[in-house]
Design a protein around this motif. Structure first.
Motif, PDB file in Angstrom:
ATOM      1  N   UNK A  51      43.247-113.840 -94.785  1.00  0.00           N
ATOM      2  CA  UNK A  51      44.371-114.765 -94.989  1.00  0.00           C
ATOM      3  C   UNK A  51      44.677-115.564 -93.726  1.00  0.00           C
ATOM      4  N   UNK A  52      43.938-115.252 -92.658  1.00  0.00           N
ATOM      5  CA  UNK A  52      44.036-116.014 -91.391  1.00  0.00           C
ATOM      6  C   UNK A  52      45.455-116.040 -90.850  1.00  0.00           C
ATOM      7  N   UNK A  53      46.110-114.895 -90.912  1.00  0.00           N
ATOM      8  CA  UNK A  53      47.449-114.821 -90.353  1.00  0.00           C
ATOM      9  C   UNK A  53      47.665-113.418 -89.787  1.00  0.00           C
ATOM     10  N   UNK A  54      48.351-113.396 -88.620  1.00  0.00           N
ATOM     11  CA  UNK A  54      48.590-112.114 -87.964  1.00  0.00           C
ATOM     12  C   UNK A  54      50.048-111.720 -88.205  1.00  0.00           C
ATOM     13  N   UNK A  55      50.256-110.591 -88.852  1.00  0.00           N
ATOM     14  CA  UNK A  55      51.616-110.185 -89.235  1.00  0.00           C
ATOM     15  C   UNK A  55      52.134-109.112 -88.280  1.00  0.00           C
ATOM     16  N   UNK A  56      53.482-109.094 -88.089  1.00  0.00           N
ATOM     17  CA  UNK A  56      54.048-107.993 -87.311  1.00  0.00           C
ATOM     18  C   UNK A  56      54.534-106.879 -88.227  1.00  0.00           C
ATOM     19  N   UNK A  57      54.878-107.231 -89.489  1.00  0.00           N
ATOM     20  CA  UNK A  57      55.207-106.163 -90.440  1.00  0.00           C
ATOM     21  C   UNK A  57      54.771-106.583 -91.834  1.00  0.00           C
ATOM     22  N   UNK A  58      54.514-105.597 -92.676  1.00  0.00           N
ATOM     23  CA  UNK A  58      53.994-105.907 -94.014  1.00  0.00           C
ATOM     24  C   UNK A  58      55.111-106.201 -95.011  1.00  0.00           C
ATOM     25  N   UNK A 172      65.521-110.059-109.668  1.00  0.00           N
ATOM     26  CA  UNK A 172      65.290-108.866-110.489  1.00  0.00           C
ATOM     27  C   UNK A 172      65.628-107.587-109.725  1.00  0.00           C
ATOM     28  N   UNK A 173      66.063-107.757-108.492  1.00  0.00           N
ATOM     29  CA  UNK A 173      66.479-106.595-107.710  1.00  0.00           C
ATOM     30  C   UNK A 173      65.321-105.840-107.068  1.00  0.00           C
ATOM     31  N   UNK A 174      64.194-106.501-106.891  1.00  0.00           N
ATOM     32  CA  UNK A 174      63.041-105.834-106.268  1.00  0.00           C
ATOM     33  C   UNK A 174      63.203-105.858-104.754  1.00  0.00           C
ATOM     34  N   UNK A 175      63.133-104.694-104.141  1.00  0.00           N
ATOM     35  CA  UNK A 175      63.334-104.624-102.686  1.00  0.00           C
ATOM     36  C   UNK A 175      62.012-104.428-101.951  1.00  0.00           C
ATOM     37  N   UNK A 176      61.039-103.819-102.621  1.00  0.00           N
ATOM     38  CA  UNK A 176      59.768-103.502-101.942  1.00  0.00           C
ATOM     39  C   UNK A 176      58.729-104.582-102.234  1.00  0.00           C
ATOM     40  N   UNK A 177      58.596-105.522-101.327  1.00  0.00           N
ATOM     41  CA  UNK A 177      57.538-106.538-101.478  1.00  0.00           C
ATOM     42  C   UNK A 177      56.709-106.533-100.201  1.00  0.00           C
ATOM     43  N   UNK A 178      55.408-106.411-100.359  1.00  0.00           N
ATOM     44  CA  UNK A 178      54.521-106.341 -99.196  1.00  0.00           C
ATOM     45  C   UNK A 178      53.592-107.543 -99.156  1.00  0.00           C
ATOM     46  N   UNK A 179      53.388-108.024 -97.919  1.00  0.00           N
ATOM     47  CA  UNK A 179      52.555-109.214 -97.735  1.00  0.00           C
ATOM     48  C   UNK A 179      51.110-108.779 -97.493  1.00  0.00           C
ATOM     49  N   UNK A 180      50.471-108.432 -98.545  1.00  0.00           N
ATOM     50  CA  UNK A 180      49.063-108.036 -98.445  1.00  0.00           C
ATOM     51  C   UNK A 180      48.405-108.387 -99.775  1.00  0.00           C
ATOM     52  N   UNK A 181      47.182-108.905 -99.688  1.00  0.00           N
ATOM     53  CA  UNK A 181      46.511-109.357-100.912  1.00  0.00           C
ATOM     54  C   UNK A 181      45.130-108.739-101.058  1.00  0.00           C
ATOM     55  N   UNK A 182      44.399-109.228-102.048  1.00  0.00           N
ATOM     56  CA  UNK A 182      43.003-108.856-102.241  1.00  0.00           C
ATOM     57  C   UNK A 182      42.775-107.372-102.539  1.00  0.00           C
ATOM     58  N   UNK A 183      41.527-106.950-102.308  1.00  0.00           N
ATOM     59  CA  UNK A 183      41.138-105.554-102.600  1.00  0.00           C
ATOM     60  C   UNK A 183      41.927-104.576-101.738  1.00  0.00           C
ATOM     61  N   UNK A 184      42.317-105.027-100.534  1.00  0.00           N
ATOM     62  CA  UNK A 184      43.062-104.122 -99.635  1.00  0.00           C
ATOM     63  C   UNK A 184      44.447-103.784-100.214  1.00  0.00           C
ATOM     64  N   UNK A 185      45.049-104.748-100.906  1.00  0.00           N
ATOM     65  CA  UNK A 185      46.357-104.475-101.537  1.00  0.00           C
ATOM     66  C   UNK A 185      46.191-103.461-102.668  1.00  0.00           C
ATOM     67  N   UNK A 186      45.150-103.636-103.442  1.00  0.00           N
ATOM     68  CA  UNK A 186      44.908-102.719-104.579  1.00  0.00           C
ATOM     69  C   UNK A 186      44.637-101.303-104.042  1.00  0.00           C
ATOM     70  N   UNK A 187      43.853-101.231-102.949  1.00  0.00           N
ATOM     71  CA  UNK A 187      43.558 -99.907-102.351  1.00  0.00           C
ATOM     72  C   UNK A 187      44.844 -99.261-101.852  1.00  0.00           C
TER      73      UNK A 187
END
Ligand SMILES: NC(=O)c1ccc[n+]([C@@H]2O[C@H](COP(=O)([O-])OP(=O)(O)OC[C@H]3O[C@@H](n4cnc5c(N)ncnc54)[C@H](O)[C@@H]3O)[C@@H](O)[C@H]2O)c1
Ligand SMILES: N[C@H](CO)Cc1c[nH]c[nH+]1
Ligand SMILES: [Zn+2]
Length: 422
Positions: A51-58, A172-187
């Motif tokens: 994703x060509x981005x460096x994150x400090x937290x997910x 919808x009241x969702x609190x847990x959202x993580x910035x990760x995609x692709x196969x790594x997110x599924x894993x």
């Protein structure tokens, strides 16, 4: 769009399913095993690579939610709320309850229905980041009673997620959202990492890496389905308007180069008009490159001599979306056997269902409407059978059951019953 006349009701029109290359499968397996061994560290590293981005937290922060609301018009927030209410109301009608039945011998049998504990919803990135898909995946889970609902989605170049996706999730009241995609997110969703606890089921579409990863982790967790590119079939007679048919076909063609838009009509005149309309309208679309590639490769117009043959063609295609633009759509509803969602009449244009009417827009693709259904509340629930035999029922039946056990050569089964009668 190619026009083909069809006279035979037994025509074969199925598309093959993209199951990925050997190389893609190896990449996905390697990503999954690295996430299992390295956890969060692997997630940060793959996010930098892909994703060509460096994150400090997910995890998405409150500041990111606030910024999303600032970016979006209030009117749009209201429209999201109205769509959410329609979707919730439709899915509430699907909810099943546990049941228990008793007989004269005092036996109780039943089916106990329990919501899944935790589900993960994958929201694809890129230009296909849909707030509507957040609503369509999360609301049935909430109606089912799922307690923990987690969203993952690949971050954009600014290291965050699209405002519409964040606002839909927050609404919808969702609190847990993580910035990760692709196969790594599924894993991560299947096996868990330091930050992301594992879930029981993974929902949501994605590209080939996401689809292959879902296939790989199936069994460790459940998955919804492997959704292919969007599809629309319009079934029409001479009463429908060519400009409206063309616009509806293009509504799905703009999703993906691999999407398919097909017209099945009883009128050759209309077929020719629609072909010209599609050419005219596609040139004016912002996503014309995608839509044109889709109609050029997978677009097709089939012309039949009668409505009966047209219906046979539609059933053979078993499309994700079917629009019925005939003189009396209700009259043929019974004959339309296979389709994910059926849109009846001129005012039920496909996008009405994609966004707003209430039924789910996550639908079986690639002809799988022959045997599967739209995403629904049942997908977030599971059943346990309940068996409670009374002494009377046991006494009346244990010898018969022991005989069945011995027929199968399973002596310990028979003795378990007889032990109670010593
Ligand atoms: N059926 C539906 O309802 C529906 C709805 C929305 C989107 N979609 C589909 O979702 C897909 C979205 O695709 P997308 O790519 O934009 O987003 P995506 O979120 O599915 O995939 C992006 C991720 O793919 C991974 N990736 C990309 N290139 C890779 C590589 N070479 N090796 C390993 N991993 C790699 C990266 O991790 C990246 O984060 C489209 O195919 C679209 O049609 C379907
Ligand atoms: N038509 C897509 C499913 O096939 C869903 C969608 C989301 N946004 C717009 N359309
Ligand atoms: Zn759509």
């Amino acid at each position: 769009m190619k026009i083909t006349r069809i006279t035979d009701k037994k025509v074969s029109l199925r598309r093959t399913i993209d199951t990925g290359t050997e190389e893609q499968r190896k990449i996905v397996q390697s990503i999954i095993s690295t996430v299992r061994s390295d956890g969060d560290k692997a997630l940060f590293s793959y996010t930098e690579t892909f994703d060509k981005v460096s994150l400090s937290s997910l995890k998405v922060t409150e500041e990111e939610f606030t910024a999303a609301y600032e970016e979006l018009d209030n009117e749009l927030v209201e429209i999201i709320r109205e769509a959410a209410a329609n979707i919730r109301s439709f899915h509430e009608k699907q909810k099943r309850e546990s049941w228990f039945s008793y007989n004269d011998e005092g036996t109780m049998l039943g089916q106990k229905i329990t919501a899944l504990d935790a589900v993960g919803v994958y929201v694809p990135g890129g230009t296909a980041a849909y707030p509507s898909s957040v609503l369509m995946n999360v609301i049935p889970a909430q109606v089912a009673g799922v307690k923990r609902i987690v969203i993952t989605s690949p971050p954009n170049q600014q290291g965050t997620l699209p405002a519409g996706v964040l606002v839909a999730a927050k609404e919808l009241g969702i609190a847990e959202i993580y910035k990760v995609g692709g196969a790594q997110a599924i894993a991560a969703l299947a096996y868990g990492t330091e930050t992301i606890a594992a879930v029981d089921k993974i929902m949501g579409p994605g590209n080939i890496f996401v689809a292959l990863a879902k296939r790989e982790v199936f069994g460790i967790v459940d998955i919804d389905m492997i959704a292919g590119p969007s599809e629309i079939v319009v079934l029409s007679d001479e009463t429908a308007r060519a400009n409206e048919i063309a616009a509806d076909l293009l509504s799905q063609a703009e999703h993906d180069k691999n999407s398919s838009s097909i017209l099945v009509t009883t009128s050759m005149n209309q077929a020719e008009e629609v072909k010209l309309e599609v050419e005219k309208q596609v040139a004016t679309l912002p996503r014309k490159e995608i839509a044109k590639a889709s109609v050029d490769t997978y677009g097709h117009i089939y012309v039949t001599d009668d409505l009966e043959t047209a219906i046979a063609v539609v059933n053979e295609l078993a499309p994700e979306h079917l629009e019925v633009l005939t003189e009396n759509p209700l009259a043929i509803l019974n004959d339309l056997k296979h389709a994910g969602a059926i849109f009846l009449g001129r005012y039920s244009s496909e996008p009405v269902g994609d966004y707003f009417a209430g039924p789910n827009h996550v639908l079986p693709t690639n002809g799988t409407a022959r045997f599967s259904s739209p995403l629904n509340v049942d997908d977030f629930m599971k059943k346990s059978s309940i068996i409670s035999y009374s002494e009377k029922a046991f006494t009346n039946n244990y010898e018969k059951i022991a005989k069945l056990a011995r027929l199968e050569g399973l002596e310990a089964h028979a003795r378990a019953l007889e032990e109670r009668r010593k």
